[in-house]
Design an enzyme around this catalytic site. Structure first.
Site, mmCIF file in Angstrom:
data_model
loop_
_atom_site.group_PDB
_atom_site.id
_atom_site.type_symbol
_atom_site.label_atom_id
_atom_site.label_comp_id
_atom_site.label_asym_id
_atom_site.label_seq_id
_atom_site.Cartn_x
_atom_site.Cartn_y
_atom_site.Cartn_z
ATOM 1 N N SER A 60 0.790 -1.233 0.000
ATOM 2 C CA SER A 60 0.000 0.000 0.000
ATOM 3 C C SER A 60 0.824 1.286 0.000
ATOM 4 O O SER A 60 0.245 2.371 -0.065
ATOM 5 C CB SER A 60 -0.972 0.014 1.182
ATOM 6 O OG SER A 60 -2.095 -0.774 0.883
ATOM 7 N N LYS A 63 -0.047 3.733 -2.778
ATOM 8 C CA LYS A 63 -1.010 4.836 -2.710
ATOM 9 C C LYS A 63 -0.326 6.195 -2.588
ATOM 10 O O LYS A 63 -0.950 7.226 -2.851
ATOM 11 C CB LYS A 63 -1.976 4.618 -1.551
ATOM 12 C CG LYS A 63 -2.847 3.368 -1.712
ATOM 13 C CD LYS A 63 -3.792 3.198 -0.545
ATOM 14 C CE LYS A 63 -4.694 1.984 -0.716
ATOM 15 N NZ LYS A 63 -4.025 0.713 -0.384
ATOM 16 N N SER A 120 -6.276 3.494 4.298
ATOM 17 C CA SER A 120 -5.615 2.850 3.155
ATOM 18 C C SER A 120 -6.647 2.146 2.282
ATOM 19 O O SER A 120 -6.493 0.983 1.906
ATOM 20 C CB SER A 120 -4.550 1.851 3.629
ATOM 21 O OG SER A 120 -3.690 1.501 2.567
ATOM 22 N N LYS A 222 3.210 6.619 5.247
ATOM 23 C CA LYS A 222 2.297 5.556 4.814
ATOM 24 C C LYS A 222 2.822 4.182 5.208
ATOM 25 O O LYS A 222 4.028 3.942 5.167
ATOM 26 C CB LYS A 222 2.138 5.626 3.285
ATOM 27 C CG LYS A 222 1.071 4.700 2.716
ATOM 28 C CD LYS A 222 -0.322 5.240 2.959
ATOM 29 C CE LYS A 222 -1.397 4.230 2.559
ATOM 30 N NZ LYS A 222 -1.489 3.072 3.458
#
Length: 431
Positions: A60, A63, A120, A222
């Site tokens: 992720s 992203k 997320s 993140k």
């Protein structure tokens, strides 16, 4: 009677297969390769690196690029924060974690941004991708092109959210570049990454980056996790006016990853080192990304503006080779031999590798390109394309051999300067 028995057995086999698949999906990422890098956000100086050029999967962290392109679109007027974007059936079909969007609904751009940085949300990432690219596949091409512009030479994107795709690859170094780019190019949007929670559909969704609650000065960026990638974290923290960016990939758990990140940042900030094996969180019950433990009250923080990121070669030519199924890879170079040390008896057995590719033709093209970039140094080298196994897949490693050590290192320095991947291969490494 026989038919019922056969049906019962078939259903039992299907249930067993489903259970075994679920068990495999829940196993810890023991095979994921650990990698880390710490960089001064303003100058780009590398303060620590380990396996920083090893190919891995972003999960992720993907992203972050979806958001970078979203921020580009906001700055260029192609999107507005209040704009309502349509939710497609493809967005609805994404696996958790997600907001639970339904086809035919709409989602405001700012809601999508907050859904990505906190929960997320995989469905929200696809909503943004389709709005900007027309389809997720075309948006992934845009993501890869932007990665090249930012100097992320080893990164390939195939989707907008980081759900498992073996062709979606990157390195810790590349995501340190993207982290700095978000700070320098989109500093006014960076505070979104500091959001501790986000209310959507009557639910308060908490940020998966729990280290922000505990580490002094951390305000983003993140988390990410898949079985293939292990537990990833790109983070930024500021102390005494100095901002650092760090990336840890391939952690065996969220706890150990966060502990390692804290150790690396402490050391880079010049603080006494803590024990990397000491847990920094009591809860490690992870879902697709991280568990949903309560978050602390948000604290607004403005980011330090980092210097613009310029594409540049890694600081040193790597030597130990790792392989991945559609991308070349490298690792940090060994230190040079001490002055006066004996030379290898097989000093002409050195080589350089310019990549590991999914087809032989792609390897041949890479060798041809390398010869054009360093024709004099490679004039006596032998072309070598070898088929090897990388996990379940085959790759073709493309090398130039029959070199001495000094020439091999010069070749890699020259190729890297021209934006081409290169690692040196010593006589002690398998050819």
């Amino acid at each position: 009677m026989v038919g019922r028995t056969v049906g019962t057995v078939a259903r039992g086999l299907l249930a067993a297969l489903a259970l075994s698949g679920a068990m495999l999906a829940s196993l810890p990422a023991l095979a994921a390769k650990y990698a880390a890098i710490v960089v001064d956000a303003r100058t780009g100086e590398v303060l620590h690196e380990e396996n920083a050029d090893t190919i891995t999967h972003p999960a992720s962290l993907t992203k972050m690029m979806t958001l970078y392109l979203t921020f580009d679109a906001l700055d260029e007027g192609r999107l507005t924060l209040d704009q309502a974007l349509p939710v497609s059936s493809w967005a609805e079909a994404q696996s958790p974690t997600k907001l639970g969007l339904r086809a035919g609904q709409s989602l405001r751009v700012e809601q999508a941004i907050l859904g990505l940085v906190t929960k997320s949300a995989n469905d929200a990432a696809v909503v943004l991708a389709e709005a900007l690219g027309g389809s997720e596949a075309k948006f992934a091409e845009m993501m890869t092109r932007k990665a090249r512009e930012l100097g992320m030479r080893s990164t390939v994107f195939r989707n907008a959210n980081g759900l498992p795709n073996m062709e979606q690859v990157t390195t810790a170094r590349d995501f340190s570049l993207l982290s700095r780019a978000l700070l320098s190019d989109h500093s006014k949007y960076y505070p979104y990454f500091s959001r501790r929670n986000f209310v959507y559909g009557g639910r308060s969704l908490h940020n998966h980056n729990r280290l922000m609650l505990r580490y002094e000065g951390m305000d983003g960026i993140k988390t990410g996790y898949t079985v293939a990638s292990g537990f990833n974290l790109a983070a930024s923290a500021v102390r005494d006016g100095r901002r650092l960016v760090a990336v840890v990939m391939g952690g065996k758990s969220a706890v150990s990853r966060d502990a390692r990140m804290a150790v690396l940042l402490d050391k880079a900030f010049g603080k006494p080192s803590r024990d990397a094996d000491t847990p920094v969180a009591a809860n490690d019950d992870d879902d697709d990304e991280e568990d949903d433990a309560p978050a602390a009250k948000p604290v607004a923080k403005a980011p330090e503006k980092a210097a613009p990121v310029k594409a540049k070669a890694p600081p040193k030519a790597p030597s130990k080779v790792e392989f991945a199924s559609a991308a070349s890879t490298g690792a940090a170079a060994r230190p040079p031999a001490a002055k006066g040390a004996a030379k290898d008896d097989d000093d002409a057995d050195w080589g350089v590798q310019v990549g590991a590719f999914s087809t032989r033709d792609a390897g041949a093209r890479a060798l041809t390109q390398a010869t054009k970039q360093a024709p004099f140094l490679l004039r006596n080298a032998k072309r070598n394309i070898t088929e090897v196994k990388s996990g379940q897949a085959k790759v073709f490693r493309a090398r130039m051999t029959g070199l001495d050590e000094a020439t091999a290192r010069k070749i890699c320095a020259e190729l890297i300067k021209h934006g081409q991947r290169c690692v040196t291969v010593s006589p002690n490494e398998k050819l």
